[in-house]
Design a protein around this motif. Structure first.
Motif, PDB file in Angstrom:
ATOM      1  N   PHE A  71     115.161 -53.190  40.694  1.00 51.33           N
ATOM      2  CA  PHE A  71     116.381 -53.290  39.706  1.00 51.33           C
ATOM      3  C   PHE A  71     116.666 -52.018  38.910  1.00 51.33           C
ATOM      4  CE2 PHE A  71     117.958 -54.364  35.701  1.00 51.33           C
ATOM      5  CZ  PHE A  71     119.116 -55.046  35.955  1.00 51.33           C
ATOM      6  N   VAL A  72     115.442 -51.471  38.348  1.00 51.45           N
ATOM      7  CA  VAL A  72     115.641 -50.243  37.710  1.00 51.45           C
ATOM      8  C   VAL A  72     116.313 -48.962  38.549  1.00 51.45           C
ATOM      9  CG1 VAL A  72     114.389 -48.443  36.300  1.00 51.45           C
ATOM     10  CG2 VAL A  72     113.982 -50.935  35.925  1.00 51.45           C
ATOM     11  N   TRP A  73     115.749 -48.976  39.678  1.00 48.43           N
ATOM     12  CA  TRP A  73     116.269 -47.888  40.636  1.00 48.43           C
ATOM     13  C   TRP A  73     117.633 -48.157  41.064  1.00 48.43           C
ATOM     14  CZ3 TRP A  73     115.110 -43.260  41.812  1.00 48.43           C
ATOM     15  CH2 TRP A  73     113.934 -42.644  41.372  1.00 48.43           C
ATOM     16  N   VAL A  74     117.898 -49.214  41.358  1.00 48.90           N
ATOM     17  CA  VAL A  74     119.328 -49.662  41.607  1.00 48.90           C
ATOM     18  C   VAL A  74     120.349 -49.423  40.547  1.00 48.90           C
ATOM     19  CG1 VAL A  74     120.920 -51.555  42.170  1.00 48.90           C
ATOM     20  CG2 VAL A  74     118.904 -51.278  43.447  1.00 48.90           C
ATOM     21  N   PHE A  75     119.798 -49.863  39.164  1.00 55.23           N
ATOM     22  CA  PHE A  75     120.565 -49.514  38.049  1.00 55.23           C
ATOM     23  C   PHE A  75     120.778 -47.889  37.750  1.00 55.23           C
ATOM     24  CE2 PHE A  75     120.958 -49.027  33.328  1.00 55.23           C
ATOM     25  CZ  PHE A  75     121.957 -49.645  32.986  1.00 55.23           C
ATOM     26  N   VAL A  76     119.697 -47.211  37.945  1.00 56.10           N
ATOM     27  CA  VAL A  76     119.810 -45.690  37.734  1.00 56.10           C
ATOM     28  C   VAL A  76     120.595 -44.927  38.670  1.00 56.10           C
ATOM     29  CG1 VAL A  76     118.350 -43.729  37.765  1.00 56.10           C
ATOM     30  CG2 VAL A  76     117.532 -45.554  36.453  1.00 56.10           C
ATOM     31  N   LYS A  78     123.064 -46.561  40.229  1.00 56.09           N
ATOM     32  CA  LYS A  78     124.515 -47.064  39.994  1.00 56.09           C
ATOM     33  C   LYS A  78     124.989 -46.141  38.744  1.00 56.09           C
ATOM     34  CE  LYS A  78     125.796 -50.510  42.553  1.00 56.09           C
ATOM     35  NZ  LYS A  78     126.749 -50.545  43.203  1.00 56.09           N
ATOM     36  N   MET A  79     124.286 -45.823  37.631  1.00 58.42           N
ATOM     37  CA  MET A  79     124.721 -45.030  36.511  1.00 58.42           C
ATOM     38  C   MET A  79     124.866 -43.501  37.093  1.00 58.42           C
ATOM     39  SD  MET A  79     125.525 -47.052  34.744  1.00 58.42           S
ATOM     40  CE  MET A  79     125.248 -47.346  32.755  1.00 58.42           C
TER      41      MET A  79
END
Length: 82
Positions: A71-76, A78-79
């Motif tokens: 989840f953190v990797w996807v969030f990073v 995406k940002m």
């Protein structure tokens, strides 16, 4: 002529008949495979269950950790615009 209905042919009725026909001495009765009740040990079942509960929580914790990491990797990403 004896009645042969469904009740007379049930597996439970056959097991009851075999149990009634079996000798009363347990040493004389070891000609077939052992019954499940004879294999039960005291306290070992609880230890086995607790061991599997521990395995479940370890696997569950690993799944939560790896899911959080993903989840953190996807969030990073995406940002960052990927």
């Amino acid at each position: 002529m004896p009645r042969t209905g469904i009740r007379d042919q049930s597996p439970l009725n056959r097991e009851e008949q075999q149990a009634a026909d079996a000798p009363k001495n347990p040493e004389e009765r070891h000609d077939g495979p052992p019954l499940v009740a004879e294999q039960a040990t005291e306290g070992a079942d609880l230890e086995l269950i607790m061991e599997w509960v521990g395995v479940f929580f370890r696997v569950f914790g690993l799944a939560v950790f790896s899911g959080g990491f993903l989840f953190v990797w996807v969030f990073v990403l995406k940002m960052a615009g990927f």
